[in-house]
Structure formats: C-alpha cells, structure tokens
Design a protein around this motif. Structure first.
Motif, short mmCIF file in Angstrom:
data_model
loop_
_atom_site.label_atom_id
_atom_site.label_comp_id
_atom_site.label_asym_id
_atom_site.label_seq_id
_atom_site.Cartn_x
_atom_site.Cartn_y
_atom_site.Cartn_z
N ASP A 70 0.53 -0.83 0.02
CA ASP A 70 0.35 -0.21 -0.29
C ASP A 70 0.56 1.54 0.22
O ASP A 70 1.20 1.72 1.09
CB ASP A 70 -0.92 0.19 1.51
CG ASP A 70 -1.71 1.52 1.35
OD1 ASP A 70 -1.27 2.12 0.38
OD2 ASP A 70 -2.43 1.58 2.17
N LEU A 71 0.73 1.85 -1.01
CA LEU A 71 1.73 2.79 -0.99
C LEU A 71 0.58 4.28 -1.36
O LEU A 71 1.16 5.58 -1.74
CB LEU A 71 2.18 3.19 -2.86
CG LEU A 71 3.51 2.12 -2.62
CD1 LEU A 71 4.43 2.18 -3.96
CD2 LEU A 71 4.24 1.43 -1.61
N SER A 72 -0.49 4.20 -0.57
CA SER A 72 -1.29 5.72 -0.84
C SER A 72 -0.82 6.34 -0.35
O SER A 72 -1.34 8.03 -0.92
CB SER A 72 -2.38 5.22 -0.36
OG SER A 72 -2.69 4.51 0.86
N TYR A 74 2.11 7.48 -0.38
CA TYR A 74 3.20 7.92 -1.90
C TYR A 74 3.27 7.89 -3.42
O TYR A 74 3.36 7.21 -4.06
CB TYR A 74 4.66 7.17 -1.15
CG TYR A 74 5.17 6.44 -0.16
CD1 TYR A 74 5.81 7.11 0.65
CD2 TYR A 74 4.56 6.02 0.83
CE1 TYR A 74 6.37 7.13 1.43
CE2 TYR A 74 4.98 5.06 1.61
CZ TYR A 74 6.31 6.26 3.05
OH TYR A 74 6.35 5.97 3.52
N SER A 76 2.05 8.79 -6.56
CA SER A 76 2.92 8.86 -8.34
C SER A 76 3.25 10.20 -8.51
O SER A 76 1.58 11.19 -8.50
CB SER A 76 2.47 8.61 -9.20
OG SER A 76 3.32 9.11 -10.36
N LYS A 98 0.78 1.63 -10.24
CA LYS A 98 -0.09 1.23 -9.31
C LYS A 98 1.37 0.42 -8.01
O LYS A 98 2.41 0.59 -8.56
CB LYS A 98 0.34 -0.54 -10.14
CG LYS A 98 -1.28 0.08 -10.71
CD LYS A 98 -1.11 -1.97 -11.62
CE LYS A 98 -2.63 -1.79 -12.25
NZ LYS A 98 -2.66 -3.31 -13.50
N ASP A 99 0.89 0.13 -7.08
CA ASP A 99 1.68 0.35 -5.99
C ASP A 99 2.52 -0.94 -5.89
O ASP A 99 3.91 -0.14 -5.50
CB ASP A 99 0.58 0.33 -4.70
CG ASP A 99 0.25 1.62 -4.60
OD1 ASP A 99 0.63 2.95 -5.00
OD2 ASP A 99 -0.67 1.81 -3.17
N TYR A 100 2.31 -2.29 -6.16
CA TYR A 100 2.74 -3.35 -5.73
C TYR A 100 3.90 -3.17 -7.40
O TYR A 100 5.06 -3.73 -6.52
CB TYR A 100 1.72 -4.58 -6.67
CG TYR A 100 2.59 -5.70 -6.06
CD1 TYR A 100 2.65 -6.06 -4.97
CD2 TYR A 100 3.45 -6.42 -7.97
CE1 TYR A 100 3.61 -7.28 -4.45
CE2 TYR A 100 4.06 -7.75 -6.92
CZ TYR A 100 4.21 -7.35 -5.59
OH TYR A 100 5.12 -8.89 -5.54
N ARG A 102 5.35 -0.26 -9.26
CA ARG A 102 6.60 0.75 -8.65
C ARG A 102 7.58 -0.02 -7.73
O ARG A 102 8.00 0.20 -7.30
CB ARG A 102 5.62 1.46 -7.77
CG ARG A 102 5.13 3.10 -8.80
CD ARG A 102 4.19 3.58 -8.48
NE ARG A 102 4.60 4.72 -7.62
CZ ARG A 102 4.30 5.79 -6.38
NH1 ARG A 102 2.62 5.37 -6.20
NH2 ARG A 102 5.06 6.04 -5.74
#
Lengths: 579, 579
Positions: A70-72, A74, A76, A98-100, A102
């Motif tokens: 979960d990179l919410s 961070y 893009s 997409k988070d994964y 990245r």
C-alpha cells in the motif's frame, strides 16, 4: 535446507508462499514456493553463536511482510502529460503507476533493502514503471526522459546488492523482466548470441543448452556465466555491473564474455565494436561496461558462447591443514599453466566449519576422522570445484590440482562435498529470508586482492567484522587468476535494523579500502559503494568517469543519485588512502 | 636469407654495415651487421612476377642512404630558453638538437617512412630530442611542454608502421631507448614485473628468462609477447598501441598482459588499478591503452608474466588442400575448448607458395610430392605453430590440432617448416631493405575479422591489392580467437615512390573499411590510419575519444597532428560505411 523434522524445539519457519501482492512477495528471494531454513544442528549453532535461546525464535522479529503493498502515502508525482508521453511510446498497458509495480522495482537484494521493506521505509520509489519491448522503444523513452528532465532507472533481474537499481530521485523505472527479454540472433559459426538486456540467466542458458532444437544448431552451448543470483538476474545487469559467475575462473567474468553492446543514451544510440581484440584506440566495450546505467540504457548484448560438455566435468574437493598452505596451493594451481578449473573455491577455516555442517559432512563418518588425521576444526580449509572443457583438457587440470593439493598436504574428500555445494549454489538466499524473520542477518562483501596482499586483507577485514560481538565471518577465495583472486566475505550476525546494518557495512568497506584491495570484484558499485570509489580510483583517474558522464548524459537523468559516485555530494565521499 | 652463392647474375645486395651517422643507419632495420637478401630462386621469382630483368638489378633504384645525415636546411626552431628549461629537468647532456638525433626519432618503419628518408623528404622533424631517465623527469617535461604549448612526442622502439611516433608538429621528442629502460621491480608471488616504458623487448625477455640469476627467483619466466618487431620494439610502444605478439593466441595481446600503467599527463600523474579484474566502473586500463600518446606519456607498466617452459613446446606444420577447409579446421581448433596453441598461423594459397620457397621446402623431396598427393600449388595452405604451457596441457593441444587437421584432410609436414619459420620470424624486415634498394617494396596491413566474414574480407582486400599489376599479396590468419582472427596482408610490388605508396596503402584501407573488418588488430592507428578510425567506430562512439582527450590534454600538445584522429581535419576523414 533439511526436510528432517527437528527433535527439539523448531521455530515457526515460514514455509508457505507469501500472499500475492504482499510486501513479502517482493523482498523474499525468487521462487514463491521454494523454502530453505536451517537444519537442527545449524539452528543450535546459531543460538549458541549469537547468544540466543529458543525464546528468541518463538515470535518473528519485526514485520514479515504478509500485508498487501500500500503506497497510498506515496502517490506518483509524474504528471498525466508525461504518463501519456510514455504511453504513446510503449502503449497504454505498459505504463503503470500501481503500488505493487512501483515497489517491485524500488529495491534490490542487499540486506539493507530487505530490512527497509520489512520496516516499510520507502526511501525511493519510481513514479511510473514502464515495460518496454524493443530497443527502439527504449531509445524513445531515453529521449523523452532526457528532453523532459525525468530521472530514468532500469530494473533487470533485481538482484543488485549495491542499491544499483534504486530510483532515489523518483521518475521512471524500466522493468525489463516482462517484455525486454528476447533472443535476437544466434551465430553458430562465430559462437555468439545477441539478446535483449532483460533476458534472464536461466532463459539464456536453457536456449543455449538446447541450441540443437531451439536454433537448429549442431551442438549444445553454454554462456558459462553463473552468479549466485543466476536464477533472478538479467544479462543486462551482469554487463553494466561487470559481474562474475561462480565458474569465472575458466569462463572469465562477463567483461570477458561480452563481445558487443548497444546502448540508448541521451545523445543517441551507441554500438560498441564486435571483434574479440582490436587496436583502434581506447576499448569502447570496456568503457561502457561498468557504467551501471549512468551513461544510458543497455539494450542489446552480443555474448561469446562456449560448447556445452558437462560430460567432461571433473568434480573435486580437498581439505587442507591451514589457510596459508591452502592459499599457496591455490596460487600454484593458478600459475602452473595447465589451464583453469571452472569452479575453484577455497574456504577459510571459519567458512569450512560452517560448510561442513551445511553440506552435511558433519553427519558422515568422515567428520570425526578429519581431526584425528590432523585436519583440525577452525584451522582446516575446504577447497572444492570442478573443471570444464574438452575431455583431456578437463581431466588434465583435475590431475594437476590433485598433484598440487597432495604436495601441499591436502586430503581428497572425493566429489561428495562439491556435489553438495552444487545443490545449494543458487538457493542460499532463501535461507537468508528464513533467518531474517528472527532477526538474524546475513550479507556479503567482496573485493579483489593480489596473492601478495591476500593474507593481510583477509586478516584486516575479518578483524573489523569480528569487532561486532557474536558474529560469524566466513571467507572464501573464488574467481581466481594467476595474479590474484576475489576474496568473498559472508557475515552473519544478530541485526534487524537497516540503519545499524548500513553503519556496519560501511565499517567493513572502510577496512577493505584501507587494506588496499579493489573495492569490488563483481558486485559493482551502485549507490551503496559509491562513497568509496573515487578514493579507490584516485581523483585524477576518477575524473575520467565524470567526463564520460558529461558526454553521454549532461543533464544527469540516467540512474541519478550517486550511482558510481557521479552525482554524489563531496562530503559523502570517503578518501582513506594516501592517494 | 641464404648464403649460397648465386649460379647466375647476383645483384649487388648491400652486405656491409651502413656508415655511422648515415641516413641508411636510420632507415634500415635493426642490427647494423645483419643482412638478409633473397636466395636465387626467390630472386628469379621476383623478376618474373614483377616483370623485371637482371638489368633492373644492376644499379640501385634511388638513394641508398650512404651519406651522413645533414639537416642544415631544417634548423631546430625551439628557443634557447626552452632548451634550457628542458636541460634543467634532465641535465645538459640529455637534450639534443643534433641532426642525427633528430632524424633518428622522426620516422617509424612503414615503407612510407623508409621511402621518405631515401627520398630525403623530411615532412616531420622534432626541434629537440630529450633523453629522460625517470618518471619524475617525464612528468616535469610533460608539465613544461603543457605550460609552454610545446608539442611532445615519444619514440620507444621506433618500429611503428602507422606514423605513430612522427613529430608532425615539431617540438620535443622523448627518445626512450637510451635511459628510460629500467626494470623497476619483480614480484614472483604475483608473477608481475614493473618496468619503464622504454625497455626493449629483448631486455625484458632476457631478464625474465634468467629470473633465477637476475632476480633470485625460483624459476624462469616469459612475457609471451613477441611481435615481429620484437628486437626493436619497446614495452611502452606495445601498450599504447594495443600490440599483439606472434604468440598471442595463447598469451593474449598486450591488452591481456598489462596489469597496470602509469602515465604523465598534462593534468597530472595517472595510475591505473592493478588487479586482474574488478567491478569499479569503466576499465581505466582499457581506456588508457590505445591512447597512443595522445593523453600523456606512458612511464611505467606492470606486466603479468608466465612460467617459461620451452621444453614443453610442441611444434607442428600441416598442409591443407584449400583455404575454405583450412579456415574451417582453424575455427574448430579455436572452438573445441582444449586451450589454445601459442603460435597459430595459417597461410592462404599465395602465401603458402611463397613460404615454401622462403623456408626452403622447395629444395626438399617433399615439394614435388605435394602436388601428386593432391595438395596443389596456389590452392594448398600451410598451417604452422607451436604450443606452450604445462607439459600435458601443451601436448594435448597438439594432439587435438593433429586430430582436427587430419579430419580436414591435412597432411603433417612435421616440425621442419615451423622451425624454418622460427628462424626468420624476427628478421624479415632486413629482407625488405635489400629489396627496396632495387625498387621493390613490401609492406603489410592487418585487420580483425569474425569467422563469419573472414572469407569475404580476404576476397575483397586481395581483389583491391591485385588491381595493381605485378603484385604479390600474401595473407595469413594469426592471433586467433573462438570468435574470429586477425587477417594479415603482405603486399610486394614494384614501387619506389612515397606518394604512390600512400595512395596504394589508402586504397587497401578503403577496402578493409568497406569490408566491415576492424581497421587494425594490433598495429594501432597512429596518424596513417587515423582518417578511417571515426568511420569505423561511429561518430557518437568516437566522441568518447575526444572527451577523453579534452580531459587529459585540453591544449592538444601530446602527440598532436592527427594521432588516432583527434586533431585531424574533418575533410581528411573517410566515412565509407553506412554508420
């Protein structure tokens, strides 16, 4: 590593595959369904060495990465306009934010990387991941990023242990695994193969071993390049870092195996010459190799290939009484002009102690005999390997090795130990993940030494490693030459904090630099070793790298953020030699 | 080459040493007391091939250089102030503006050079010759010339065939032969030797062969580097041009033999790393090699040395029925993974014809037999060489070569022809001087090819050479690799005019470039091949050489005047490939 059930307490080693999209599926090594963990005797050794008890193994030390990425926090930062620009080049499906995707290309595989993901420390993330398919697409992406001042990174196999792939400035990362992995041509007359840089080691080797069916060739071939990371490494990664495989003593490092390279650089396409030797000025192949993505993106590589004749292989293993004598014997083997063994690996006493356990020699009748015969624990040294090449050539090397080993008081352990080593040669990284779940860290450092300074470097670096209490430091010599060898240090210690790891790692690199050894034989420099590079090379000499960078990539968009020290702040550089 | 008296007319070959201080003592090859001239059968062949009669050999064609060198028409242009500046560095005795000293370092040894001296055409002369003794002195001279904008050239052994040493801009030439020729250290543990760049081939090799007495070593060593120019070449010349010796198939070219280099450059001293392999960015050793004096002056070199075991040598020679089959056999020998022969030389039909005469096979009973057995004149190909290394290793290569030769229909000529070749291997240049006295010119060109394009390059280049009437063009393959080889062309023709020679030479180089071969395997580029270099390397790729030059020598004082194309006018460059 053993499927035998423990007799006493067994830690809850994680044996099931990590969930799809989880952090663990990114940081753990390789095949999701393959597991390796210490057998009971090694577990006991770990506890006693690291001053731990069963209680330390009742619960995991820190996060084991089971959650979905979960990179919410961070998002893009690349504008829609630029995303569209990239989509126009490769197609909409092949640009991802997409988070994964990245996180999957953000880190390599040094313990520092694994720890940071376990700690959810995301120092670096690409803003977008692009999956190119052709050299022309890569050339267009390089041109686009150059024009728009967007940092550009490349992720090949992802096994970097130098933070080489890490997108520290954000921007775009090219994930080469999915589509940039084709074989472009095979030339049996010249014994060469031309491939896209993202081709994986096993895909290359399988095609060559099956050349008769795949290419309609007369016989089977091999590239001869087998780094420990083989199964999850790419041809491009081998080349730009100047990698070496475990068989390099015969096959050479990748610098010997490459015939030609093609790069997409900010100033255009660069194609190096494709002849084995020439006298036409500085060697462009050797200028581009080692640039680690800072001059441009490697797109195509022509490799020399060799005849694949495993039937001629002669395996051996010997035990020497002590390190000094064993080093002398190894040197004699490398200097006697009979050709070189393919795998040629000599362990120091501490590594020998560990390896005899790892390879189950401690469970054979041989083990108690060794001491009685004068090959004493923590003095004796294990030497193993195998030869390759034409039948008589291969047999003659093995014969000379046997002769020299005997002359130096060694005893043959037959091919048993070598075969055991072969079984584990590519999967030790799995063991690392299992141990790290309980706060035990293992990682490696390596350097080149001459025969003259080998003993001193070995002593100095070990002393520094052992300054951390409860540490195992094992060393082997591999990748050998008539003039010297690679010394490979593996340290195992109780440590589960990325900042602490970085300090420890840095202390060892200081010791390597002070000892005068070459700061890397085959791992490359990346961003992690960059502070030591200029101090090792020398200031005037290092300036060469800078003018090459200024020529190819004047705006510093290619793998920026300190790679091979090019845009590293002066105060981060370490000058420890009187140079 | 033969001391047998002629039965018929014998030309007045010059057999006495040239007078001291004469032009001839400069342009003729090597040892003043050694003479080589064609035996009678070869003389007859020359007459018929070149459409000449005895009358053409009754008087010398042009000047034979017997007079004392006189450059009174070309006085030194260097000011007394600068001469004093140089004297302050090396001492008064070691700065010379004498005519003989100046001409002695003005030219190398291509026929173009010899013709120009015979014609008294002095396109280039240094204003002063300096004889340095230490690296520190060279560093000071480089600094002085840089500061005062004085062109600086280096004369090592003087055997350049590329106008590499020619001081086309005047200024200072460093004559390294007299005092810059010391062995600095020998390391038996690492098997390395460190020497000053002016050391001659024989001085190096003698010291190594006698290492037991010279260095108190355990055994004898060899460098393994034996170019045809061996006796009058220097270590520095080998290195900066990327030379190769006749034994390079086993020992490697100098690029493989060098471990480390030290240069005096305008921006300071540059010391390259000294490890056999490393992964620390672009390879500085391979960046400096091939710079041909344009980045600075090479002062010290550390070379890898090998054990000297001539007792293990296996000599061989074979005759093949035709060039195609012979090439296939040679390729199989290089690809079969049994190790490489030390000398490995395959002549094409035209060279075979000449060599059988040169090596007196035409006087043996073997000669008439060859035709009868199906090895026909102007189809058959001579293959010869010898192996080196550990006893069984060496024997096994010879065994494999015998097997492959037989499988390809070749017949053994025993070791006789190889031994004959060995006798003449370093003294063919003397023969050239004798022939040139009568207006017959011989010179060589060489290039690297892959196995795939070897036949085509051979055909294309020969066709161009033969366009000049009455020309012999012989070709051999040597310096071989699993991926290709060096093709070496020797042309012999009636020609005694430097301008005509230059045109002819240029036409052949055009053919080499058009064929796609590498424009030089081991002679280097110098000023003579410079017009073709950028076209061969490619414009973007060539830019690398220019930025390196700008870094090391921004004022272009080091070997200026077109060396490796760096300060060559655009309109002199030849771009013949679609690159």
């Amino acid at each position: 590593m053993s499927t035998k059930p423990y007799k006493g307490f067994e830690p809850k080693w994680i044996k099931e595959a990590a969930p799809a999209k989880s952090y663990r599926s990114i940081f753990r090594w390789g095949d999701p369904h393959f597991v390796k963990y210490p057998k009971e005797s090694l577990y006991k050794m770990m506890k006693s060495t690291f001053n731990m008890t069963d209680d330390d193994f009742r619960q995991y030390d820190g996060d084991i990465g089971w959650d979905e990425v979960d990179l919410s926090a961070y998002p893009s930062k690349l504008s829609e306009q630029h995303l569209n620009g990239l989509r126009a080049i490769v197609g909409t499906s092949y640009v991802s934010t997409k988070d994964y995707d990245r996180l999957a290309v953000a880190y390599g595989k040094t313990a520092y990387d694994l720890m940071r993901i376990r700690e959810r420390k995301f120092d670096s993330l690409p803003d977008a991941v692009v999956f190119p398919s052709t050299s022309e697409e890569v050339e267009q992406i390089v041109a686009y990023c150059t024009k728009n001042n967007i940092p550009l990174y490349v992720y090949g196999g992802g096994s970097s242990v130098t933070r080489g792939v890490e997108p520290v400035k954000g921007g775009v990362s090219l994930d080469m695994r999915k589509r940039f992995n084709k074989i472009l041509s095979f030339n049996e007359t010249d014994q060469t193969i031309t491939v896209q840089a993202g081709l994986s080691g096993p895909d290359l080797e399988n095609a060559l071993n099956n050349a008769v069916t795949v290419f309609g060739a007369k016989r089977a071939y091999t590239c001869g390049h087998f780094p420990q990371s083989f199964e999850y490494s790419s041809v491009g990664g081998w080349v730009v870092t100047r990698g070496a495989g475990q068989n390099s003593t015969y096959y050479g490092t990748i610098a010997d195996i490459v015939l030609s390279q093609k790069y997409a650089t900010p100033i255009g396409c660069v194609q190096t010459p494709h002849y084995p030797r020439e006298a036409t000025g500085p060697d462009l192949n050797q200028i581009m190799m080692g640039s680690e993505g800072t001059f441009g993106v490697l797109t195509e590589v022509t490799l020399k290939v060799r005849r694949y004749m495993p039937e001629n292989r002669k395996r051996f293993s010997y035990i020497f009484k002590d390190w000094e004598t064993a080093m002398d014997a190894a040197r004699e083997m490398m200097q006697c002009e009979c050709g070189y063994s393919s795998v040629f690996r000599l362990s120091d006493p501490e590594e020998t102690n560990l390896m005899l356990r790892l390879y189950n020699v401690d469970e054979t009748p041989l083990h108690p005999m060794l001491d009685k015969l004068g090959y004493k624990d923590m003095e004796r040294c294990l030497f193993l390997g195998f030869t390759d090449g034409e039948k008589e050539f291969s047999a003659n090397i093995a014969k000379n090795i046997a002769r020299i080993a005997k002359e130096h008081g060694a005893m043959s352990l037959t091919s048993f130990v070598c075969k055991a080593w072969e079984k584990g040669r590519f999967n030790d990284p799995y063991l690392r993940d299992s141990m790290m779940d309980f706060g035990v860290c293992t990682d490696t450092l390596e350097c080149t030494v001459t025969w003259s300074n080998m003993a001193q470097v070995h002593k100095d670096v070990r002393a520094v490693c052992h300054a951390l209490p409860n540490t195992i430091v094992t060393t082997h010599m591999s990748h050998c030459y008539p003039q010297g060898a690679n010394l490979y240090f593996i340290f195992i210690t109780r440590m589960n904090d990325s900042a602490e790891f970085k300090r420890y790692h840095s202390t060892i690199l200081d010791a390597i630099q002070k000892s005068g050894a070459a700061v890397s034989h085959h791992h490359g420099i990346g961003k992690m070793f960059a502070p030591w590079l200029e101090g090792y090379i020398g200031k005037t000499e290092y300036g060469v790298f800078r003018v090459l960078k200024d020529y190819f990539d004047p705006n510093y968009n290619m793998n920026p953020g300190g790679t091979i020290g090019l845009d590293l702040p002066e105060d981060e550089k370490r000058f420890l030699l009187d140079k």
